[in-house]
Enzyme design. Structure first.
Site, PDB file in Angstrom:
ATOM      1  N   TYR A 157       6.888  -9.934   7.125  1.00 46.23           N
ATOM      2  CA  TYR A 157       6.735  -8.490   7.271  1.00 46.23           C
ATOM      3  C   TYR A 157       7.303  -8.066   8.615  1.00 46.23           C
ATOM      4  O   TYR A 157       7.226  -8.810   9.600  1.00 46.23           O
ATOM      5  CB  TYR A 157       5.260  -8.084   7.213  1.00 46.23           C
ATOM      6  CG  TYR A 157       4.646  -8.144   5.841  1.00 46.23           C
ATOM      7  CD1 TYR A 157       4.663  -7.038   5.001  1.00 46.23           C
ATOM      8  CD2 TYR A 157       4.029  -9.310   5.382  1.00 46.23           C
ATOM      9  CE1 TYR A 157       4.086  -7.087   3.735  1.00 46.23           C
ATOM     10  CE2 TYR A 157       3.449  -9.373   4.118  1.00 46.23           C
ATOM     11  CZ  TYR A 157       3.483  -8.250   3.310  1.00 46.23           C
ATOM     12  OH  TYR A 157       2.912  -8.304   2.062  1.00 46.23           O
ATOM     13  N   ASP A 169       0.818  -1.208   0.000  1.00 45.38           N
ATOM     14  CA  ASP A 169       0.000   0.000   0.000  1.00 45.38           C
ATOM     15  C   ASP A 169       0.850   1.256   0.000  1.00 45.38           C
ATOM     16  O   ASP A 169       2.070   1.205   0.221  1.00 45.38           O
ATOM     17  CB  ASP A 169      -0.906   0.017   1.238  1.00 45.38           C
ATOM     18  CG  ASP A 169      -2.009  -1.021   1.163  1.00 45.38           C
ATOM     19  OD1 ASP A 169      -2.348  -1.441   0.043  1.00 45.38           O
ATOM     20  OD2 ASP A 169      -2.534  -1.406   2.230  1.00 45.38           O
TER      21      ASP A 169
END
Length: 261
Positions: free
Chosen positions: A111, A53
């Site tokens: 992540y 994003d």
């Protein structure tokens, strides 16, 4: 025709995300522009391991593309970096099998989410770590994080506007550990839903600040409702650290070769 795989690092601050969006600056559009320049105007589409994003960073993004050019992998690194802007860097390249797929071949991703703790924000890290003034209850966050391990329906940790129907995912590793600047949250799994990591982090931060208790994590998972989980943590603390394909893709490959630490 050869298929090349590349590993990318990028500072997501000035991008509207990874995927091409009309009229907006994205990582994919910059990479495809660079490849088009190298290929003398011919369009070369790229496929990445996944989308990130706006504001999200990466030091382990992987993509592939097909080319008729005969260029050694190490020369692809320098050629691409010559044509790319300063906030995208290719750190490795390799010729791969014709059936290699950067997205569908990925077996796991990791992540990492970076948090600054303390009364004052380090202005030099403001685009790469979220600042939390109050002290965090790290043991409570660690206890809560353990409930995420394994295979679960992660509906509670998925953006409400998603079109994905199967929300079962497997988390193989989760760690909440103190770091030099504050706290590092790392999550590894076979796949992730839209905003999943950021919602998990937002929920852990609410536990760390005493707004929730650690045992709520199990209840939230079982409830399968986005309304039960915490707020979505800001994008700029998140980094795609590594994509795992089951075997090394690149020569002298090490996870997080360009580190956010």
């Amino acid at each position: 025709m050869s298929r090349m795989a590349c590993k990318l690092s990028y500072d997501g601050t000035a991008f509207a995300g990874y995927q091409v969006q009309p009229g907006k600056r994205t990582v994919q559009s910059e990479v495809e522009r660079a490849l088009q320049e190298i290929h003398k105007g011919a369009r070369v589409p790229v496929v990445a391991s996944g989308r990130t994003d706006a504001g999200v960073h990466a030091c382990g993004q992987v993509l592939h593309f097909d080319t008729e050019l005969t260029i050694a992998p190490e020369r692809w690194v320098s050629a691409l970096n010559t044509h790319l802007p300063d906030d995208i860097v290719v750190t490795n390249a390799a010729m791969v099998e014709p059936d290699f797929h950067a997205r569908y071949g990925a077996q796991a991703k990791e992540y990492r989410y970076y948090i600054q703790c303390g009364p004052f924000e380090n202005v030099f890290r403001r685009h790469f770590a979220v600042h939390i003034k109050q002290a965090l209850d790290v043991p409570a966050m660690q206890t809560a994080a353990k409930h995420l391990l394994g295979t679960h329906d992660f509906s509670a940790f998925c953006a409400a506007n998603t079109t994905v129907t199967d929300k079962v995912r497997t988390i193989t590793h989760v760690a909440v550990q103190p770091s030099e600047e504050g706290l590092l949250i790392s999550i590894r799994g076979t796949g992730f839903l839209y905003n999943m990591v950021r919602i998990i982090v937002g929920t852990l931060l609410e536990i760390g600040t005493g707004k929730r208790v650690a045992s709520e994590m199990k209840v939230i998972l079982a409830g399968k409702s986005r309304n039960l989980a915490g707020k979505t943590a800001p994008a700029h603390g998140l980094c795609l650290y590594e994509v795992d394909y089951g075997q090394p893709l690149f020569v002298n490959e090490t996870p997080g070769q360009v580190s956010m630490n």
